[in-house]
Motif scaffolding. Structure first.
Motif, PDB file in Angstrom:
ATOM      1  N   LEU A  64       0.832  -1.195   0.000  1.00 50.33           N
ATOM      2  CA  LEU A  64       0.000   0.000   0.000  1.00 50.33           C
ATOM      3  C   LEU A  64       0.873   1.253   0.000  1.00 50.33           C
ATOM      4  CD1 LEU A  64      -2.845   1.285   0.271  1.00 50.33           C
ATOM      5  CD2 LEU A  64      -2.556   1.077   2.755  1.00 50.33           C
ATOM      6  N   ILE A  65       0.572   2.146  -0.915  1.00 48.22           N
ATOM      7  CA  ILE A  65       1.264   3.425  -1.040  1.00 48.22           C
ATOM      8  C   ILE A  65       0.271   4.536  -0.729  1.00 48.22           C
ATOM      9  CG2 ILE A  65       2.315   5.031  -2.685  1.00 48.22           C
ATOM     10  CD1 ILE A  65       3.317   2.464  -4.184  1.00 48.22           C
ATOM     11  N   ILE A  66       0.702   5.479   0.094  1.00 50.49           N
ATOM     12  CA  ILE A  66      -0.130   6.636   0.423  1.00 50.49           C
ATOM     13  C   ILE A  66       0.600   7.873  -0.082  1.00 50.49           C
ATOM     14  CG2 ILE A  66      -1.199   7.994   2.256  1.00 50.49           C
ATOM     15  CD1 ILE A  66      -0.987   5.352   3.958  1.00 50.49           C
ATOM     16  N   GLU A  67      -0.097   8.655  -0.872  1.00 45.78           N
ATOM     17  CA  GLU A  67       0.451   9.894  -1.420  1.00 45.78           C
ATOM     18  C   GLU A  67      -0.370  11.069  -0.910  1.00 45.78           C
ATOM     19  OE1 GLU A  67       3.075  10.539  -3.495  1.00 45.78           O
ATOM     20  OE2 GLU A  67       3.662   8.440  -3.414  1.00 45.78           O
ATOM     21  N   LEU A  68       0.319  12.111  -0.452  1.00 39.54           N
ATOM     22  CA  LEU A  68      -0.333  13.356  -0.059  1.00 39.54           C
ATOM     23  C   LEU A  68      -0.040  14.391  -1.133  1.00 39.54           C
ATOM     24  CD1 LEU A  68       0.457  13.485   3.764  1.00 39.54           C
ATOM     25  CD2 LEU A  68      -1.508  12.484   2.585  1.00 39.54           C
ATOM     26  N   ASP A  69      -1.086  15.025  -1.603  1.00 45.16           N
ATOM     27  CA  ASP A  69      -0.961  15.919  -2.752  1.00 45.16           C
ATOM     28  C   ASP A  69      -1.218  17.368  -2.370  1.00 45.16           C
ATOM     29  OD1 ASP A  69      -0.510  13.661  -4.276  1.00 45.16           O
ATOM     30  OD2 ASP A  69      -2.571  13.551  -5.017  1.00 45.16           O
ATOM     31  N   GLY A  70      -0.267  18.223  -2.726  1.00 47.31           N
ATOM     32  CA  GLY A  70      -0.419  19.665  -2.570  1.00 47.31           C
ATOM     33  C   GLY A  70      -0.902  20.280  -3.871  1.00 47.31           C
ATOM     34  N   GLN A  71      -0.865  21.590  -3.937  1.00 45.33           N
ATOM     35  CA  GLN A  71      -1.422  22.323  -5.078  1.00 45.33           C
ATOM     36  C   GLN A  71      -0.809  21.934  -6.409  1.00 45.33           C
ATOM     37  OE1 GLN A  71      -0.954  26.453  -4.088  1.00 45.33           O
ATOM     38  NE2 GLN A  71      -2.859  26.515  -2.920  1.00 45.33           N
ATOM     39  N   GLY A  72       0.475  21.640  -6.445  1.00 46.39           N
ATOM     40  CA  GLY A  72       1.144  21.308  -7.692  1.00 46.39           C
ATOM     41  C   GLY A  72       0.606  20.058  -8.363  1.00 46.39           C
ATOM     42  N   HIS A  73      -0.079  19.238  -7.597  1.00 47.74           N
ATOM     43  CA  HIS A  73      -0.636  18.000  -8.152  1.00 47.74           C
ATOM     44  C   HIS A  73      -1.956  18.241  -8.892  1.00 47.74           C
ATOM     45  CE1 HIS A  73       2.138  15.127  -6.194  1.00 47.74           C
ATOM     46  NE2 HIS A  73       2.257  16.110  -5.323  1.00 47.74           N
ATOM     47  N   TYR A  74      -2.542  19.410  -8.713  1.00 48.35           N
ATOM     48  CA  TYR A  74      -3.861  19.677  -9.285  1.00 48.35           C
ATOM     49  C   TYR A  74      -3.801  20.569 -10.521  1.00 48.35           C
ATOM     50  CZ  TYR A  74      -5.328  17.284  -5.151  1.00 48.35           C
ATOM     51  OH  TYR A  74      -5.488  16.313  -4.193  1.00 48.35           O
ATOM     52  N   GLY A  78       0.555  18.263 -13.515  1.00 51.78           N
ATOM     53  CA  GLY A  78       0.698  17.471 -12.285  1.00 51.78           C
ATOM     54  C   GLY A  78      -0.216  16.258 -12.280  1.00 51.78           C
ATOM     55  N   MET A  79      -1.449  16.436 -12.739  1.00 51.41           N
ATOM     56  CA  MET A  79      -2.397  15.316 -12.772  1.00 51.41           C
ATOM     57  C   MET A  79      -1.957  14.248 -13.774  1.00 51.41           C
ATOM     58  SD  MET A  79      -6.104  17.130 -11.990  1.00 51.41           S
ATOM     59  CE  MET A  79      -6.301  17.761 -13.607  1.00 51.41           C
ATOM     60  N   LYS A  80      -1.420  14.684 -14.912  1.00 55.19           N
ATOM     61  CA  LYS A  80      -0.940  13.730 -15.919  1.00 55.19           C
ATOM     62  C   LYS A  80       0.246  12.935 -15.371  1.00 55.19           C
ATOM     63  CE  LYS A  80       0.775  13.329 -20.624  1.00 55.19           C
ATOM     64  NZ  LYS A  80       1.157  14.023 -21.845  1.00 55.19           N
ATOM     65  N   LYS A  81       1.175  13.641 -14.753  1.00 59.25           N
ATOM     66  CA  LYS A  81       2.356  13.001 -14.166  1.00 59.25           C
ATOM     67  C   LYS A  81       1.938  11.990 -13.078  1.00 59.25           C
ATOM     68  CE  LYS A  81       6.675  14.368 -11.926  1.00 59.25           C
ATOM     69  NZ  LYS A  81       7.456  15.504 -11.436  1.00 59.25           N
ATOM     70  N   ASP A  82       0.996  12.395 -12.216  1.00 57.72           N
ATOM     71  CA  ASP A  82       0.513  11.498 -11.152  1.00 57.72           C
ATOM     72  C   ASP A  82      -0.186  10.276 -11.737  1.00 57.72           C
ATOM     73  OD1 ASP A  82       1.508  13.064  -9.110  1.00 57.72           O
ATOM     74  OD2 ASP A  82      -0.405  14.032  -8.666  1.00 57.72           O
ATOM     75  N   ALA A  83      -0.936  10.467 -12.806  1.00 55.03           N
ATOM     76  CA  ALA A  83      -1.649   9.338 -13.427  1.00 55.03           C
ATOM     77  C   ALA A  83      -0.658   8.319 -13.984  1.00 55.03           C
ATOM     78  CB  ALA A  83      -2.575   9.842 -14.527  1.00 55.03           C
ATOM     79  N   ILE A  84       0.389   8.791 -14.634  1.00 56.76           N
ATOM     80  CA  ILE A  84       1.417   7.888 -15.178  1.00 56.76           C
ATOM     81  C   ILE A  84       2.106   7.145 -14.047  1.00 56.76           C
ATOM     82  CG2 ILE A  84       3.666   7.839 -16.344  1.00 56.76           C
ATOM     83  CD1 ILE A  84       2.567  10.247 -18.048  1.00 56.76           C
ATOM     84  N   ARG A  85       2.454   7.858 -13.012  1.00 53.90           N
ATOM     85  CA  ARG A  85       3.122   7.277 -11.840  1.00 53.90           C
ATOM     86  C   ARG A  85       2.238   6.234 -11.170  1.00 53.90           C
ATOM     87  NH1 ARG A  85       6.513   9.883  -7.433  1.00 53.90           N
ATOM     88  NH2 ARG A  85       5.649   9.150  -5.476  1.00 53.90           N
ATOM     89  N   THR A  86       0.971   6.584 -10.928  1.00 52.16           N
ATOM     90  CA  THR A  86       0.040   5.659 -10.271  1.00 52.16           C
ATOM     91  C   THR A  86      -0.159   4.412 -11.120  1.00 52.16           C
ATOM     92  OG1 THR A  86      -1.075   7.437  -9.080  1.00 52.16           O
ATOM     93  CG2 THR A  86      -2.324   5.403  -9.407  1.00 52.16           C
ATOM     94  N   GLU A  87      -0.321   4.589 -12.413  1.00 57.31           N
ATOM     95  CA  GLU A  87      -0.510   3.443 -13.298  1.00 57.31           C
ATOM     96  C   GLU A  87       0.691   2.500 -13.234  1.00 57.31           C
ATOM     97  OE1 GLU A  87      -1.111   2.413 -18.029  1.00 57.31           O
ATOM     98  OE2 GLU A  87      -1.614   4.409 -17.309  1.00 57.31           O
ATOM     99  N   ARG A  88       1.894   3.052 -13.265  1.00 55.03           N
ATOM    100  CA  ARG A  88       3.095   2.209 -13.204  1.00 55.03           C
ATOM    101  C   ARG A  88       3.170   1.452 -11.875  1.00 55.03           C
ATOM    102  NH1 ARG A  88       6.002  -1.496 -15.181  1.00 55.03           N
ATOM    103  NH2 ARG A  88       8.054  -1.624 -14.239  1.00 55.03           N
ATOM    104  N   LEU A  89       2.891   2.127 -10.784  1.00 51.46           N
ATOM    105  CA  LEU A  89       2.942   1.472  -9.474  1.00 51.46           C
ATOM    106  C   LEU A  89       1.873   0.381  -9.360  1.00 51.46           C
ATOM    107  CD1 LEU A  89       3.664   4.646  -7.331  1.00 51.46           C
ATOM    108  CD2 LEU A  89       5.246   2.744  -7.760  1.00 51.46           C
ATOM    109  N   GLN A  90       0.706   0.610  -9.948  1.00 48.94           N
ATOM    110  CA  GLN A  90      -0.345  -0.402  -9.942  1.00 48.94           C
ATOM    111  C   GLN A  90       0.049  -1.609 -10.781  1.00 48.94           C
ATOM    112  OE1 GLN A  90      -3.662   2.081 -11.126  1.00 48.94           O
ATOM    113  NE2 GLN A  90      -4.344   2.309  -9.006  1.00 48.94           N
TER     114      GLN A  90
END
Length: 123
Positions: A64-74, A78-90
């Motif tokens: 289990l990975i927990i990520e806390l997101d600040g303004q730069g993620h929104y 930032g959302m595209k980068k997070d989506a790629i990262r999350t997909e790879r980790l999944q």
């Protein structure tokens, strides 16, 4: 065939240490509740690396990975980068859950309950 190491890669060691030494206020607050197996006996690590990514919190027993997101993620980028990262980790078999930093301060019991809801195994 040698298995490729994906956890705690040496080249990210200095950056992980630096990030642990300067947690955001939201990370520091959540860490107070995750450290020392306080949440249902689960051991969490902070600023753990998996492949080239450094995740905020990681529980190995639950994958289990927990990520806390600040303004730069929104932002769109930032959302595209997070989506790629999350997909790879999944793809690697991890569950990733994300919380906005503000939730840690305004809804901490809900954040902790949501994390516990993702636990698969008994202690």
């Amino acid at each position: 065939m040698k298995k490729r190491k994906i956890h705690s890669r040496k080249e990210l060691q200095a950056l992980r240490k630096e990030l642990r030494n300067r947690l955001t206020p939201a990370e520091a607050t959540l860490w107070k509740h995750l450290k020392s197996k306080q949440l249902q006996g689960r051991r969490f690590q902070r600023q753990h690396s998996i492949e080239r990514y450094i995740v905020d919190f990681y529980c190995a027993s639950e994958k289990l990975i927990i990520e806390l997101d600040g303004q730069g993620h929104y932002t769109p980028q930032g959302m595209k980068k997070d989506a790629i990262r999350t997909e790879r980790l999944q793809v690697l078999g991890f569950t990733v859950i994300r919380f906005e930093n503000k939730m840690v301060f305004d809804q901490l019991p809900l954040v902790l309950a949501t994390i516990q809801d993702h636990f698969k195994t008994g202690v």
